[in-house]
Design a protein around this motif. Structure first.
Motif, PDB file in Angstrom:
ATOM      1  N   HIS A  44     -28.737  -2.894   6.188  1.00  0.00           N
ATOM      2  CA  HIS A  44     -29.500  -4.132   5.911  1.00  0.00           C
ATOM      3  C   HIS A  44     -29.090  -4.672   4.544  1.00  0.00           C
ATOM      4  CE1 HIS A  44     -32.866  -6.854   5.015  1.00  0.00           C
ATOM      5  NE2 HIS A  44     -32.951  -6.989   6.333  1.00  0.00           N
ATOM      6  N   TYR A  46     -30.692  -5.550   2.129  1.00  0.00           N
ATOM      7  CA  TYR A  46     -31.501  -5.099   0.983  1.00  0.00           C
ATOM      8  C   TYR A  46     -31.089  -3.710   0.491  1.00  0.00           C
ATOM      9  CZ  TYR A  46     -34.881  -8.809   2.297  1.00  0.00           C
ATOM     10  OH  TYR A  46     -35.500 -10.000   2.609  1.00  0.00           O
ATOM     11  N   ASP A  60     -29.124  -9.079   8.560  1.00  0.00           N
ATOM     12  CA  ASP A  60     -30.586  -9.122   8.432  1.00  0.00           C
ATOM     13  C   ASP A  60     -31.163  -8.437   9.678  1.00  0.00           C
ATOM     14  OD1 ASP A  60     -30.211 -11.016  10.427  1.00  0.00           O
ATOM     15  OD2 ASP A  60     -31.270 -12.625   9.388  1.00  0.00           O
ATOM     16  N   SER A  61     -32.480  -8.461   9.808  1.00  0.00           N
ATOM     17  CA  SER A  61     -33.093  -7.685  10.899  1.00  0.00           C
ATOM     18  C   SER A  61     -32.590  -8.140  12.267  1.00  0.00           C
ATOM     19  CB  SER A  61     -34.611  -7.829  10.855  1.00  0.00           C
ATOM     20  OG  SER A  61     -35.086  -7.465   9.604  1.00  0.00           O
ATOM     21  N   PHE A  84     -38.461   1.241  10.864  1.00  0.00           N
ATOM     22  CA  PHE A  84     -38.642   0.421  12.073  1.00  0.00           C
ATOM     23  C   PHE A  84     -37.299  -0.112  12.575  1.00  0.00           C
ATOM     24  CE2 PHE A  84     -39.131  -2.938   8.790  1.00  0.00           C
ATOM     25  CZ  PHE A  84     -38.301  -3.930   9.307  1.00  0.00           C
ATOM     26  N   MET A  85     -36.339  -0.315  11.680  1.00  0.00           N
ATOM     27  CA  MET A  85     -35.023  -0.813  12.094  1.00  0.00           C
ATOM     28  C   MET A  85     -34.272   0.280  12.866  1.00  0.00           C
ATOM     29  SD  MET A  85     -33.859  -2.756   8.623  1.00  0.00           S
ATOM     30  CE  MET A  85     -34.851  -4.098   7.973  1.00  0.00           C
ATOM     31  N   TYR A 139     -43.696  -9.228  14.535  1.00  0.00           N
ATOM     32  CA  TYR A 139     -42.519  -9.181  13.670  1.00  0.00           C
ATOM     33  C   TYR A 139     -41.850  -7.830  13.947  1.00  0.00           C
ATOM     34  CZ  TYR A 139     -40.218 -10.307   9.130  1.00  0.00           C
ATOM     35  OH  TYR A 139     -39.337 -10.645   8.124  1.00  0.00           O
ATOM     36  N   ASN A 141     -40.823  -5.898  12.014  1.00  0.00           N
ATOM     37  CA  ASN A 141     -41.315  -4.972  10.984  1.00  0.00           C
ATOM     38  C   ASN A 141     -42.632  -4.352  11.457  1.00  0.00           C
ATOM     39  OD1 ASN A 141     -39.467  -6.820   9.904  1.00  0.00           O
ATOM     40  ND2 ASN A 141     -40.219  -6.527   7.822  1.00  0.00           N
ATOM     41  N   SER A 160     -37.487 -13.040  11.051  1.00  0.00           N
ATOM     42  CA  SER A 160     -37.654 -14.243  10.233  1.00  0.00           C
ATOM     43  C   SER A 160     -36.608 -15.296  10.603  1.00  0.00           C
ATOM     44  CB  SER A 160     -37.605 -13.897   8.745  1.00  0.00           C
ATOM     45  OG  SER A 160     -36.402 -13.250   8.441  1.00  0.00           O
ATOM     46  N   HIS A 254     -37.967 -16.461   0.768  1.00  0.00           N
ATOM     47  CA  HIS A 254     -38.109 -15.877   2.109  1.00  0.00           C
ATOM     48  C   HIS A 254     -39.512 -16.229   2.631  1.00  0.00           C
ATOM     49  CE1 HIS A 254     -38.241 -12.831   5.269  1.00  0.00           C
ATOM     50  NE2 HIS A 254     -36.935 -12.698   5.124  1.00  0.00           N
ATOM     51  N   GLU A 256     -41.634 -14.525   4.020  1.00  0.00           N
ATOM     52  CA  GLU A 256     -42.650 -13.478   3.800  1.00  0.00           C
ATOM     53  C   GLU A 256     -43.436 -13.769   2.513  1.00  0.00           C
ATOM     54  OE1 GLU A 256     -40.851  -9.582   3.847  1.00  0.00           O
ATOM     55  OE2 GLU A 256     -40.003  -9.909   5.829  1.00  0.00           O
ATOM     56  N   SER A 270     -34.905 -17.072   6.349  1.00  0.00           N
ATOM     57  CA  SER A 270     -34.627 -15.634   6.447  1.00  0.00           C
ATOM     58  C   SER A 270     -33.547 -15.205   5.450  1.00  0.00           C
ATOM     59  CB  SER A 270     -34.136 -15.332   7.859  1.00  0.00           C
ATOM     60  OG  SER A 270     -32.865 -15.922   8.029  1.00  0.00           O
ATOM     61  N   THR A 271     -33.337 -13.933   5.369  1.00  0.00           N
ATOM     62  CA  THR A 271     -32.308 -13.357   4.509  1.00  0.00           C
ATOM     63  C   THR A 271     -30.947 -14.011   4.776  1.00  0.00           C
ATOM     64  OG1 THR A 271     -33.522 -11.294   4.488  1.00  0.00           O
ATOM     65  CG2 THR A 271     -31.197 -11.147   3.969  1.00  0.00           C
ATOM     66  N   MET A 321     -36.595   0.684   0.925  1.00  0.00           N
ATOM     67  CA  MET A 321     -35.165   0.459   1.221  1.00  0.00           C
ATOM     68  C   MET A 321     -34.320   1.337   0.291  1.00  0.00           C
ATOM     69  SD  MET A 321     -33.995  -1.965   3.380  1.00  0.00           S
ATOM     70  CE  MET A 321     -34.763  -3.121   4.520  1.00  0.00           C
TER      71      MET A 321
HETATM   72  P1  13P Z   1     -35.100 -10.291   7.514  1.00  0.00           P
HETATM   73  O1  13P Z   1     -34.036  -9.274   7.538  1.00  0.00           O
HETATM   74  O2  13P Z   1     -35.502 -10.739   8.904  1.00  0.00           O
HETATM   75  O3  13P Z   1     -34.826 -11.439   6.626  1.00  0.00           O
HETATM   76  O4  13P Z   1     -36.430  -9.574   6.967  1.00  0.00           O
HETATM   77  C1  13P Z   1     -36.542  -9.215   5.648  1.00  0.00           C
HETATM   78  C2  13P Z   1     -37.216  -7.931   5.462  1.00  0.00           C
HETATM   79  O5  13P Z   1     -38.149  -7.814   4.722  1.00  0.00           O
HETATM   80  C3  13P Z   1     -36.708  -6.779   6.164  1.00  0.00           C
HETATM   81  O6  13P Z   1     -37.535  -5.718   5.928  1.00  0.00           O
END
Ligand code: 13P
Ligand code: SF4
Length: 366
Positions: A44, A46, A60-61, A84-85, A139, A141, A160, A254, A256, A270-271, A321
């Motif tokens: 990911h 992050y 991204d997710s 969760f990913m 989501y 997540n 997202s 973002h 969120e 989104s990211t 992360m």
């Molecule tokens: P995205 O990867 O969908 O942007 O989500 C961000 C996030 O917080 C992933 O945990």
């Protein structure tokens, strides 16, 4: 016993803590070369630089879920992201493919804000209040159990990147939606789609109450009271400070982040959207970014032609992360070739079956 039947969640051995960066990097390179296409390492955006440099693909997710669904070759997937990913990757891959998370403590505080018992209780109360008028959306997540719950009730997962399309679709199915577990992504997206804030309610899973002023029949969106502990740290005060100190600066956040922060920003997405927006911006443009710090620092390094800073100068990376670090990655990989794989992620079959329905409904529309 099959190599992959071992399910254990031990902690990082001291030997890896004492290795130099060069030794750890050598292990990663050696295992990658040895396993070739039998190994796949998704990461990911992050993730830390020390880890993401070894990812076979980053995303991204949504992109990570799509990559898992199309990954037919690898027998071992060492997931550099959060729990969760990795669960999603396990659900979307074949039975004989195995997903590992280098550190089982890499969870997500937002996903922890909704559990299946709370969800079932909420559903019971909401259905008794609104009958069969609600479609659940979650989501990604969220736990596999919640994805399965949503799948069983005809709903879908959301990221997202596709929340807008998925909420539009949900309203072709039912009159109302229940959106778990991130109230901000749900509120921001529904608002962009034209749903007024007074037609959105919040479900508080702790006191088990629906929070809303006005006639209940008007409610179109029920938002779960959850949030991301990273993105909630961007405030309207941060926006005001950037506006006063750098009047030319574009603010991009973002979804969120809270509604108040999003509405005061210039762009929200989104990211992937954030990364692409900066890539496409003309040289010399100025950006304050409201998202996770490992990614913001990477974007700053990759775009010396732009002036970029974090919207919140005191922002930290996502701590969960960051649990995936180079020593854990080296350990996870070496334990595969050593015949003692660590930290297998295995979603129980019936949960995976229904969770896949929710994920497939999203992937078909993304
Ligand atoms: P995205 O990867 O969908 O942007 O989500 C961000 C996030 O917080 C992933 O945990
Ligand atoms: Fe969870 Fe937020 Fe970290 Fe993403 S950034 S893993 S939503 S806590």
């Amino acid at each position: 016993m099959n190599l992959f039947e071992t399910i254990n969640q031990t902690t990082l051995p001291d030997s890896y803590k004492n290795m130099s960066i060069e030794q750890l990097e050598d292990i990663v390179r050696r295992v990658k070369a040895e396993m070739g296409n039998r190994l796949f390492i998704p990461g990911h955006h992050y993730q830390k630089d020390e880890v993401i440099q070894f990812a076979d693909a980053r995303g991204d997710s949504l992109k990570l879920a799509q990559m898992s669904a199309h990954q037919h070759e690898a027998e071992a997937i060492v997931f550099c992201g959060v729990h969760f990913m990795a669960e999603t990757a396990d659900i979307l891959t074949r039975e004989d493919q195995h997903v590992y998370l280098p550190d089982m403590r890499a969870g997500c505080s937002m996903a922890d804000m909704a559990n299946i018992q709370q969800t079932e209780k909420a559903w019971e109360k909401l259905i008794s209040r609104f009958d069969d008028t609600i479609l659940p959306l979650t989501y990604v997540n969220s736990t596999a159990a919640i994805k399965a719950f949503v799948g069983k009730h005809g709903g879908a997962t959301v990221t997202s990147s596709n929340a807008e399309a998925m909420i539009k679709w949900a309203f072709t199915q039912k009159q109302r939606i229940l959106f778990l577990p991130d109230q901000h992504l749900g509120r921001n997206t529904a608002y962009e789609l034209g749903i007024p804030l007074d037609q959105m309610a919040v479900w508080d899973p702790i006191v088990e109450e629906l929070i809303h002023e006005g006639p209940a029949e008007d409610i179109q969106v029920i938002l779960w009271k959850g949030h991301c502990s990273v993105h909630e740290n961007f405030t309207t005060a941060n926006v005001a400070q950037v506006r006063s100190e750098h009047p030319e600066m574009n603010i991009i956040v973002h979804p969120e982040c809270s509604r108040e922060v999003v509405e005061r920003s210039d762009y929200s997405g989104s990211t992937n959207y954030i990364i692409e927006k900066i890539e496409q911006a003309p040289p010399g443009s100025e950006w304050a970014i409201g998202t996770e710090m490992n990614l913001v620092n990477r974007i700053i390094q990759e775009h010396p032609e732009q002036t970029i800073l974090s919207l919140n100068p005191r922002m930290c990376p996502c701590l969960t992360m960051n649990r995936i670090d180079l020593p854990h990655l080296a350990w996870a990989l070496e334990s595969l070739t050593g015949g003692n794989p660590q930290n297998l992620i295995k979603v129980e079959d019936s949960t995976a079956h229904y969770a896949k329905q929710a994920l497939d409904r999203m992937l078909e529309r993304s």
